[in-house]
Design a protein around this motif. Structure first.
Motif, PDB file in Angstrom:
ATOM      1  N   MET A 139       0.854  -1.188   0.000  1.00  0.00           N
ATOM      2  CA  MET A 139       0.000   0.000   0.000  1.00  0.00           C
ATOM      3  C   MET A 139       0.894   1.244   0.000  1.00  0.00           C
ATOM      4  SD  MET A 139      -2.899  -1.549  -0.024  1.00  0.00           S
ATOM      5  CE  MET A 139      -3.985  -0.116   0.067  1.00  0.00           C
ATOM      6  N   GLY A 140       0.514   2.247  -0.799  1.00  0.00           N
ATOM      7  CA  GLY A 140       1.406   3.374  -1.043  1.00  0.00           C
ATOM      8  C   GLY A 140       1.148   4.612  -0.210  1.00  0.00           C
ATOM      9  N   ASN A 141       1.957   5.610  -0.477  1.00  0.00           N
ATOM     10  CA  ASN A 141       1.902   6.910   0.180  1.00  0.00           C
ATOM     11  C   ASN A 141       0.570   7.617  -0.079  1.00  0.00           C
ATOM     12  OD1 ASN A 141       2.500  10.039  -0.601  1.00  0.00           O
ATOM     13  ND2 ASN A 141       3.594   9.469   1.257  1.00  0.00           N
ATOM     14  N   GLU A 142       0.127   8.429   0.894  1.00  0.00           N
ATOM     15  CA  GLU A 142      -1.165   9.112   0.794  1.00  0.00           C
ATOM     16  C   GLU A 142      -1.295   9.978  -0.459  1.00  0.00           C
ATOM     17  OE1 GLU A 142      -0.475   8.525   5.254  1.00  0.00           O
ATOM     18  OE2 GLU A 142       0.753   8.969   3.489  1.00  0.00           O
ATOM     19  N   ALA A 143      -0.239  10.679  -0.822  1.00  0.00           N
ATOM     20  CA  ALA A 143      -0.315  11.607  -1.954  1.00  0.00           C
ATOM     21  C   ALA A 143       0.119  10.982  -3.271  1.00  0.00           C
ATOM     22  CB  ALA A 143       0.550  12.839  -1.665  1.00  0.00           C
ATOM     23  N   ASN A 144       1.107  10.087  -3.218  1.00  0.00           N
ATOM     24  CA  ASN A 144       1.728   9.607  -4.458  1.00  0.00           C
ATOM     25  C   ASN A 144       1.497   8.135  -4.764  1.00  0.00           C
ATOM     26  OD1 ASN A 144       3.007  12.206  -4.828  1.00  0.00           O
ATOM     27  ND2 ASN A 144       4.419  11.622  -3.179  1.00  0.00           N
ATOM     28  N   GLY A 145       0.863   7.415  -3.864  1.00  0.00           N
ATOM     29  CA  GLY A 145       0.630   5.996  -4.090  1.00  0.00           C
ATOM     30  C   GLY A 145       1.912   5.187  -3.974  1.00  0.00           C
ATOM     31  N   VAL A 146       1.923   4.032  -4.608  1.00  0.00           N
ATOM     32  CA  VAL A 146       3.104   3.162  -4.597  1.00  0.00           C
ATOM     33  C   VAL A 146       4.211   3.823  -5.423  1.00  0.00           C
ATOM     34  CG1 VAL A 146       4.012   0.891  -5.240  1.00  0.00           C
ATOM     35  CG2 VAL A 146       1.702   1.090  -4.297  1.00  0.00           C
ATOM     36  N   SER A 147       5.416   3.873  -4.895  1.00  0.00           N
ATOM     37  CA  SER A 147       6.525   4.531  -5.579  1.00  0.00           C
ATOM     38  C   SER A 147       6.903   3.790  -6.861  1.00  0.00           C
ATOM     39  CB  SER A 147       7.739   4.610  -4.661  1.00  0.00           C
ATOM     40  OG  SER A 147       8.192   3.308  -4.327  1.00  0.00           O
ATOM     41  N   GLU A 148       7.554   4.513  -7.793  1.00  0.00           N
ATOM     42  CA  GLU A 148       7.947   3.912  -9.072  1.00  0.00           C
ATOM     43  C   GLU A 148       8.889   2.732  -8.872  1.00  0.00           C
ATOM     44  OE1 GLU A 148       9.481   6.673 -11.897  1.00  0.00           O
ATOM     45  OE2 GLU A 148       7.763   8.029 -11.769  1.00  0.00           O
ATOM     46  N   SER A 149       9.841   2.881  -7.959  1.00  0.00           N
ATOM     47  CA  SER A 149      10.803   1.792  -7.728  1.00  0.00           C
ATOM     48  C   SER A 149      10.112   0.552  -7.182  1.00  0.00           C
ATOM     49  CB  SER A 149      11.901   2.254  -6.768  1.00  0.00           C
ATOM     50  OG  SER A 149      11.348   2.667  -5.523  1.00  0.00           O
TER      51      SER A 149
END
Length: 237
Positions: free
Chosen positions: A188-198
């Motif tokens: 589950m990703g960050n509140e603003a950016n979701g799952v990071s590209e990496s």
């Protein structure tokens, strides 16, 4: 009696660097304190306006409790517990992974969800908010005592993981139509950016939670709300 040293120590624990230095964290409220007393966490000191616990208690007045509480309305008791050493991550079952979740309320709710759905392993990036932050502890309502939380190099952990890695994305397959296993990592990703590209590059199965609203304009769900839906579907299947 409550001393100046007690006050200084307790108030300092609002900052992560002092929690790390002293290896202590604060729990407030009768229910929360009792949950930790019933767990494997080791009590350091307990303060209460009433002698209601079986553990050794330093009795304080309501005014003294106000001095050491981070709550607007202090709740009868406050305790300091020792931060335990990290255990090795267990290899079986579902593991929830948090990629840079920053909001204490979200993390606290997610810990409660892990407790509710029987997810024993919660792994977090080192940039995820500290689970011993007082707002996180308060939001877990005692569930922190029952969920094993690790702060790791998440990319390295995922790269070494032998089973499927799931992530939530707007362009993923509908979670309602997928056959979901009882083994895997759910990211589950960050509140603003979701799952990071990496981290996205390491996900083997992309899932989405479909929108049913007529206008289809809502950009995303709160990460704790999305986690509740995802864990519910994995357990239901």
């Amino acid at each position: 009696m409550l001393t100046k040293n007690h006050v200084k120590l307790i108030t300092s624990l609002s900052q992560k660097k002092f929690r790390v230095q002293h290896q202590l964290f604060v729990v407030e409220g009768v229910k929360g304190v009792q949950e930790f007393l019933n767990s494997t966490f080791e009590l350091y000191q307990l303060f209460s306006i009433e002698a209601i616990f079986e553990a050794d208690t330093i009795l304080v007045s309501e005014m003294e409790l106000q001095k050491i509480s981070s709550l607007k309305t202090p709740n009868t008791a406050l305790a300091l517990f020792k931060i335990p050493k990290q255990n090795e991550i267990k290899g079986s079952g579902l593991t929830l992974a948090l990629d840079d979740v920053r909001d204490p309320g979200n993390l606290g709710t997610i810990i409660r969800l892990c407790d509710w759905f029987g997810i024993n392993n919660l792994v977090c990036t080192k940039s995820t908010v500290d689970c011993y932050n007082s707002k996180v502890v308060q939001a877990t309502m005692g569930s922190l005592a029952r969920v094993d939380i690790q702060y790791v190099d998440l990319e390295a952990y995922i790269k070494a993981y032998p089973h499927d890695v799931f992530g939530t994305f707007m362009d993923g397959e509908s979670i309602y139509s997928e056959s979901l296993p009882d083994e895997g990592v759910i990211v589950m990703g960050n509140e603003a950016n979701g799952v990071s590209e990496s981290m996205e590059k390491l996900v083997t199965k992309k899932l989405s939670i479909p929108r049913f609203g007529n206008l289809q304009t809502t950009e995303s769900l709160n990460v704790a709300t999305a986690t509740a839906i995802v864990l519910s579907e994995f357990k239901r299947k």
